[in-house]
Design a protein around this motif. Structure first.
Motif, PDB file in Angstrom:
ATOM      1  N   UNK A 181       0.615   8.882   5.367  1.00  0.00           N
ATOM      2  CA  UNK A 181       0.167   8.698   4.530  1.00  0.00           C
ATOM      3  C   UNK A 181      -1.209   8.318   3.427  1.00  0.00           C
ATOM      4  N   UNK A 182      -0.944   8.079   1.754  1.00  0.00           N
ATOM      5  CA  UNK A 182      -2.397   8.412   1.286  1.00  0.00           C
ATOM      6  C   UNK A 182      -2.030   6.848   0.862  1.00  0.00           C
ATOM      7  N   UNK A 183      -3.207   6.441   1.135  1.00  0.00           N
ATOM      8  CA  UNK A 183      -3.815   4.621   1.284  1.00  0.00           C
ATOM      9  C   UNK A 183      -2.961   4.467  -0.266  1.00  0.00           C
ATOM     10  N   UNK A 184      -2.398   4.820  -1.438  1.00  0.00           N
ATOM     11  CA  UNK A 184      -2.542   3.616  -2.250  1.00  0.00           C
ATOM     12  C   UNK A 184      -0.901   3.402  -2.007  1.00  0.00           C
ATOM     13  N   UNK A 185       0.037   4.791  -1.473  1.00  0.00           N
ATOM     14  CA  UNK A 185       1.727   4.818  -0.864  1.00  0.00           C
ATOM     15  C   UNK A 185       1.265   3.457   0.011  1.00  0.00           C
ATOM     16  N   UNK A 186       0.710   3.899   1.651  1.00  0.00           N
ATOM     17  CA  UNK A 186       0.931   2.986   2.321  1.00  0.00           C
ATOM     18  C   UNK A 186       1.146   1.195   2.058  1.00  0.00           C
ATOM     19  N   UNK A 187       0.124   0.731   1.225  1.00  0.00           N
ATOM     20  CA  UNK A 187      -0.775  -0.101   0.605  1.00  0.00           C
ATOM     21  C   UNK A 187       0.126  -1.255  -0.333  1.00  0.00           C
ATOM     22  N   UNK A 188       1.445  -0.062  -0.725  1.00  0.00           N
ATOM     23  CA  UNK A 188       1.953  -0.602  -1.387  1.00  0.00           C
ATOM     24  C   UNK A 188       3.053  -0.639  -0.175  1.00  0.00           C
ATOM     25  N   UNK A 189       3.480   0.013   0.398  1.00  0.00           N
ATOM     26  CA  UNK A 189       4.464  -0.839   1.584  1.00  0.00           C
ATOM     27  C   UNK A 189       4.237  -1.811   2.056  1.00  0.00           C
ATOM     28  N   UNK A 190       2.768  -2.289   2.505  1.00  0.00           N
ATOM     29  CA  UNK A 190       2.636  -2.760   3.595  1.00  0.00           C
ATOM     30  C   UNK A 190       2.586  -4.085   2.701  1.00  0.00           C
ATOM     31  N   UNK A 191       2.179  -4.158   1.416  1.00  0.00           N
ATOM     32  CA  UNK A 191       2.405  -5.408   0.750  1.00  0.00           C
ATOM     33  C   UNK A 191       3.559  -6.095   0.356  1.00  0.00           C
TER      34      UNK A 191
END
Length: 494
Positions: A136-146
């Motif tokens: 994944x790209x950083x933005x989408x990975x962080x979004x789902x992680x949060x």
């Protein structure tokens, strides 16, 4: 070095054979003995040298049981064991395709997450399905992680691809956020790859990796040697004419069982859109790729270009790094890039995997200032002289958005301030002429508020209404900021 000489589990070897790989590339020969032994690696390698396969083989082998050559699939949704982070959506999609081929016989589940596509569909696939390899790209990975859609506490292998591009795109804070939530570096295999292993990239590797081994290949020299480079010194206003002539020549030469593919790079999105309009008007079918193009359309354009349906792809530097497209025969720099490293990445889209390729640069007055830096980095570039027959007579697109720097004459807008009262003048405009023999001109009527006031006094109300409508249409076509003629007339003293 052959893949058969390495300690690679049989399920992964089956995928390697399916790809037709037998000999390791230089970056694979340097990294695989280390990563298969459990050592972290920070590698400098350009795309097209086999680094994607290098980190995928290492990560997949980490998951497959080395002794029994069996796969131990995950059973808990939302707990990936391999995490690959890439800066762009196109690169994520490409890594996913390569991973599915290499992991076809392992039984591992693969998922890619990135922006521009169905957000909820990806979220459900990640939270409710079993995912062994997450890309994944950083933005989408962080979004789902949060949102706690997935957890990183089971990650056994980490890959950071195109690390230098992460820094350029401002992803470093996001990247650090993700890395801080992974298991300790001693409990996972970590790999970082970058086309330019800068001090910042090395600092990141030493901070979040377990004493990584730094390796690099002389890929820059190899890439330059495989590409035939030349440049044309050309006036800015003649660049499109020469470009169309070059495309007609090169596409005709590559016509055959395996048609050629040409990539054209511009520095700005606006120029990319402009070029596509001009090429279409002059019989050249092309696609356009930039960060503003919707993700679904970007993927369709890439697929059509890869399949050969589109012979020409216009792109900004969003496609300059990370994409591996087979069969690109020519790269044309319509604009010289801002720095030498971007130039090297652009021409690296051709001459892939030992093939030959051509790189052509159109150097105008502005690009000449960047040429010295590029030649100091990549070596002297051969200067070619374009014969007259390459400068074709152009057909003007129905709605061209040609930049001022390339126009023989440009539209100007003037606003005259009159002691608190504004009057707008729309001066005559001459359509830009690029090709020899193109003398077509258009003129817009010059109308000011004072003229309309005078007309109202001499011709009567009915004639004033007709003239007001024509005025509004003419001025609206030139600028959206022009006030209605009736308001200007009302503001003048009677």
């Amino acid at each position: 070095m052959k893949f058969s000489e390495l300690a690679i589990p049989e399920p992964v070897m089956l995928g390697i054979r399916a790809c037709g790989f037998t000999e390791c590339t230089p970056i694979q020969a340097l990294t695989l003995p280390l990563t298969l032994a459990g050592r972290d690696v920070a590698g400098q390698a350009q795309t097209g040298t086999g680094k994607t396969a290098a980190f995928l083989i290492a990560a997949l082998s980490r998951i497959v049981d080395q002794d029994s050559s069996t796969v131990l699939p995950s059973t808990t949704p939302g707990t990936p064991r391999i995490l690959i982070i890439a800066p762009t959506r196109e690169l994520v999609v490409q890594i996913e395709q390569d991973a599915r081929t290499l992991a076809a016989h392992t039984g591992l589940h693969i998922l890619a997450v990135y922006g521009g596509v169905d957000y909820e569909k990806q979220r459900l696939a990640l939270s409710e399905g079993v995912v062994d390899l997450l890309i994944g790209t950083p933005g989408r990975l962080i979004d789902y992680l949060k949102q706690k859609t997935y957890h990183c506490d089971q990650v056994q292998a980490l890959v950071i691809d195109e690390a230098d591009r992460m820094f350029d795109m401002g992803f470093i804070a996001d990247l650090r956020y993700l890395l801080r939530r992974l298991p300790p570096h001693s409990q996972r295999l970590s790999m970082l790859f970058s086309a330019t292993l800068s001090y910042r990239a090395q600092e990141l590797s030493y901070e979040y990796m377990d004493s990584p081994e730094v390796v690099s290949t002389p890929m820059d020299v190899k890439t330059v040697q495989q590409v035939t480079q030349c440049l044309y010194h050309i006036e800015g206003r003649k660049k499109i004419s020469l470009l169309v002539g070059l495309l007609h020549r090169d596409l005709a030469e590559s016509d055959g069982a395996v048609p050629g593919r040409i990539m054209i790079f511009t520095n700005t999105k606006r120029m990319g859109e402009t070029l596509q309009n001009w090429l279409e008007a002059n019989g050249v079918v092309s696609g356009y790729l930039s960060g503003d193009v919707p993700q679904a359309k970007r993927l369709r354009v890439l697929q059509r270009f890869q399949s050969g349906e589109l012979p020409v792809l216009i792109a900004t530097d969003v496609a300059g790094r990370g994409l591996h497209i087979d069969g690109v025969t020519h790269v044309i720099n319509f604009d010289l890039p801002e720095n030498a490293e971007d130039y090297l990445h652009r021409i690296g889209r051709t001459a892939r995997a030992g093939a030959k390729g051509d790189a052509i640069s159109l150097v105008d007055e502005e690009g000449a200032y960047r040429l010295e830096q590029i030649e100091a980095y990549c070596g002297k570039i051969y200067v070619a002289w374009a014969p007259d027959e390459l400068f074709v007579e152009l057909h003007r697109p129905l709605s061209s958005s040609q930049p001022r720097s390339m126009a023989a004459g440009s539209t100007k807008r003037a606003m005259i301030q009159r002691k608190g009262k504004n009057s707008f003048v729309a001066p005559k405009t001459v359509a830009p002429s690029i090709a020899a023999g193109d003398t077509g001109q258009t003129e817009d009527t010059v109308i000011s508020a004072s003229e309309e006031s005078e007309a109202a006094a001499t011709t009567g109300k009915k004639r004033v209404r007709r003239r007001r409508n024509r005025t509004r249409n003419a001025t609206d076509a030139l600028t959206q900021d022009v006030a209605p003629a009736s308001e200007s007339a009302a503001a003048l003293p009677s």
